[in-house]
Motif scaffolding. Structure first.
Motif, PDB file in Angstrom:
ATOM      1  N   THR A  34       0.779  -1.309   0.077  1.00  0.00           N
ATOM      2  CA  THR A  34       0.059  -0.089  -0.131  1.00  0.00           C
ATOM      3  C   THR A  34       0.756   1.183  -0.002  1.00  0.00           C
ATOM      4  OG1 THR A  34      -1.509  -1.072   1.432  1.00  0.00           O
ATOM      5  CG2 THR A  34      -1.818   1.217   1.108  1.00  0.00           C
ATOM      6  N   ASP A  35       0.507   2.326  -0.581  1.00  0.00           N
ATOM      7  CA  ASP A  35       1.016   3.553  -0.683  1.00  0.00           C
ATOM      8  C   ASP A  35       0.577   4.260   0.678  1.00  0.00           C
ATOM      9  OD1 ASP A  35       0.647   6.685  -0.997  1.00  0.00           O
ATOM     10  OD2 ASP A  35       2.311   5.968  -2.349  1.00  0.00           O
ATOM     11  N   ILE A  36       1.847   4.665   1.434  1.00  0.00           N
ATOM     12  CA  ILE A  36       1.531   5.173   2.816  1.00  0.00           C
ATOM     13  C   ILE A  36       0.874   6.409   2.889  1.00  0.00           C
ATOM     14  CG2 ILE A  36       2.509   5.895   5.048  1.00  0.00           C
ATOM     15  CD1 ILE A  36       5.082   4.243   4.298  1.00  0.00           C
ATOM     16  N   LYS A  37       1.026   7.386   2.359  1.00  0.00           N
ATOM     17  CA  LYS A  37       0.350   8.721   2.208  1.00  0.00           C
ATOM     18  C   LYS A  37      -1.056   8.573   1.630  1.00  0.00           C
ATOM     19  CE  LYS A  37       3.895  10.766   3.900  1.00  0.00           C
ATOM     20  NZ  LYS A  37       4.587  11.742   3.172  1.00  0.00           N
ATOM     21  N   THR A  38      -1.367   7.936   0.547  1.00  0.00           N
ATOM     22  CA  THR A  38      -2.704   7.812   0.027  1.00  0.00           C
ATOM     23  C   THR A  38      -3.538   6.761   0.538  1.00  0.00           C
ATOM     24  OG1 THR A  38      -2.201   6.378  -2.034  1.00  0.00           O
ATOM     25  CG2 THR A  38      -1.944   8.905  -2.210  1.00  0.00           C
ATOM     26  N   GLY A  39      -2.974   5.675   1.052  1.00  0.00           N
ATOM     27  CA  GLY A  39      -3.802   4.488   1.444  1.00  0.00           C
ATOM     28  C   GLY A  39      -4.292   3.610   0.295  1.00  0.00           C
ATOM     29  N   LYS A  40      -3.687   4.115  -0.962  1.00  0.00           N
ATOM     30  CA  LYS A  40      -4.229   3.162  -2.260  1.00  0.00           C
ATOM     31  C   LYS A  40      -3.521   1.661  -2.124  1.00  0.00           C
ATOM     32  CE  LYS A  40      -4.084   3.022  -7.160  1.00  0.00           C
ATOM     33  NZ  LYS A  40      -3.516   3.706  -8.423  1.00  0.00           N
ATOM     34  N   VAL A  41      -4.039   0.835  -2.141  1.00  0.00           N
ATOM     35  CA  VAL A  41      -3.545  -0.738  -2.439  1.00  0.00           C
ATOM     36  C   VAL A  41      -2.959  -0.972  -3.686  1.00  0.00           C
ATOM     37  CG1 VAL A  41      -4.144  -3.173  -2.027  1.00  0.00           C
ATOM     38  CG2 VAL A  41      -5.259  -1.478  -0.718  1.00  0.00           C
ATOM     39  N   GLU A  42      -1.754  -1.011  -3.776  1.00  0.00           N
ATOM     40  CA  GLU A  42      -1.187  -1.125  -5.215  1.00  0.00           C
ATOM     41  C   GLU A  42      -0.953  -2.567  -5.522  1.00  0.00           C
ATOM     42  OE1 GLU A  42       2.568   0.941  -4.721  1.00  0.00           O
ATOM     43  OE2 GLU A  42       1.893   2.778  -4.597  1.00  0.00           O
ATOM     44  N   HIS A  43      -0.851  -3.504  -4.777  1.00  0.00           N
ATOM     45  CA  HIS A  43      -0.998  -4.834  -5.055  1.00  0.00           C
ATOM     46  C   HIS A  43      -1.513  -5.837  -4.009  1.00  0.00           C
ATOM     47  CE1 HIS A  43       0.691  -7.907  -7.764  1.00  0.00           C
ATOM     48  NE2 HIS A  43       0.717  -8.890  -6.674  1.00  0.00           N
ATOM     49  N   LYS A  44      -2.289  -6.889  -4.105  1.00  0.00           N
ATOM     50  CA  LYS A  44      -3.045  -7.605  -3.156  1.00  0.00           C
ATOM     51  C   LYS A  44      -3.058  -9.200  -3.625  1.00  0.00           C
ATOM     52  CE  LYS A  44      -7.078  -6.167  -1.648  1.00  0.00           C
ATOM     53  NZ  LYS A  44      -8.501  -5.819  -1.611  1.00  0.00           N
TER      54      LYS A  44
END
Length: 272
Positions: A82-92
């Motif tokens: 996850t990107d720390i600042k945006t909270g966007k999950v980049e890979h799961k």
């Protein structure tokens, strides 16, 4: 009237003392461990970021500026980046089943170790590919939290025990019971090693304890009660927003990251 009452009380006391069958009342105090009470530790919150509310957070790690998160719940358990600042999950990577419940994670020697709750399985992933495990280990107890020193893994199982484990074969080297000035500290959950001390969430509480791994003594406590109400009270979802759980430490920036199960926020802080 007072004199008669006093006289009656004296007679009653005398009669009790002269009665060989009188019951003797002994007042006992809770025995102490001889360990000093833990010091209160404050967090200086410097940042608040979004956190995916589908993440039933079990393990949290910072590595090379990325947030790695292990989540639980049957069927929806995952390992994610996850990107720390945006909270966007980049890979799961979805790894849960109706029998597999994901738990804590740690990154050691370019590998991600992910515990499972009651299935006794430990998944090991290459850091560069989280889509499938490269090996598995058997773990004899429940899996809760995991962290590591430079040479071994440290695992909790929901009791007061910390297990020090060989990462190559998953054999237990030593076991240490965690104790404070009152007694054993149970429900040790998510773990993170920070400056030589193990920090642990105490499950179903708003407390993080700081543990000396050399003897298991709790030397400090972080009280985060009221954190939810203070920072995202209007975002709480009854029956869904769950307890505090998740500690990550960035040794490069000296920042600590805190969140909870299905929390909408993650907190960036310094330890005072």
């Amino acid at each position: 009237m007072t004199k008669y009452l006093l006289f009656a009380a004296v007679l009653l006391l005398t009669a009790c003392n002269s009665n060989n069958n009188a019951v003797e009342t002994t007042i006992t105090e809770t025995p102490l461990t001889g360990i000093a009470a833990p010091q209160n530790i404050n967090l200086n919150i410097i940042g608040i970021y979004p956190h995916d509310t589908s993440a039933y957070t079990q393990g949290l790690e910072i590595y090379n500026g990325k947030l790695y998160e292990g989540t639980g719940d049957y069927e929806t358990s995952s390992l994610r980046i996850t990107d720390i600042k945006t909270g966007k999950v980049e890979h799961k990577h979805m790894m849960g089943t109706n029998k597999i419940f994901g738990e804590g994670i740690t990154i050691f020697n370019d590998k991600i170790y992910q515990l499972t709750w009651q299935s006794h399985v430990v998944n090991v992933y290459d850091l560069n590919n989280i889509d499938r495990p490269i090996k598995t280990f058997n773990w004899p107890y429940e899996g809760w939290g995991i962290t590591h020193t430079s040479t071994e893994l440290i695992i909790s199982d929901g009791s007061a025990n910390l297990y020090f484990v060989n990462p190559d074969n998953f054999k237990i080297r030593t076991t240490t019971q965690v104790t404070d000035n009152i007694g054993p500290v149970n429900n040790l959950n998510e773990l993170e090693l920070i400056n030589g001390f193990v920090f642990a969430n105490v499950y179903q509480s708003d407390t993080i304890v700081k543990i000396d791994p050399a003897n298991g003594h709790v030397v400090g406590k972080i009280d985060l009660s009221g954190l939810k109400d203070q920072y995202f009270k209007n975002l709480l979802v009854p029956e869904r927003t769950d307890v505090l759980n998740g500690i990550a430490y960035d040794s490069t920036t000296k920042k600590i990251y805190i969140t909870g199960k299905r929390w909408p926020k993650m907190f960036e802080a310094f330890i005072n």
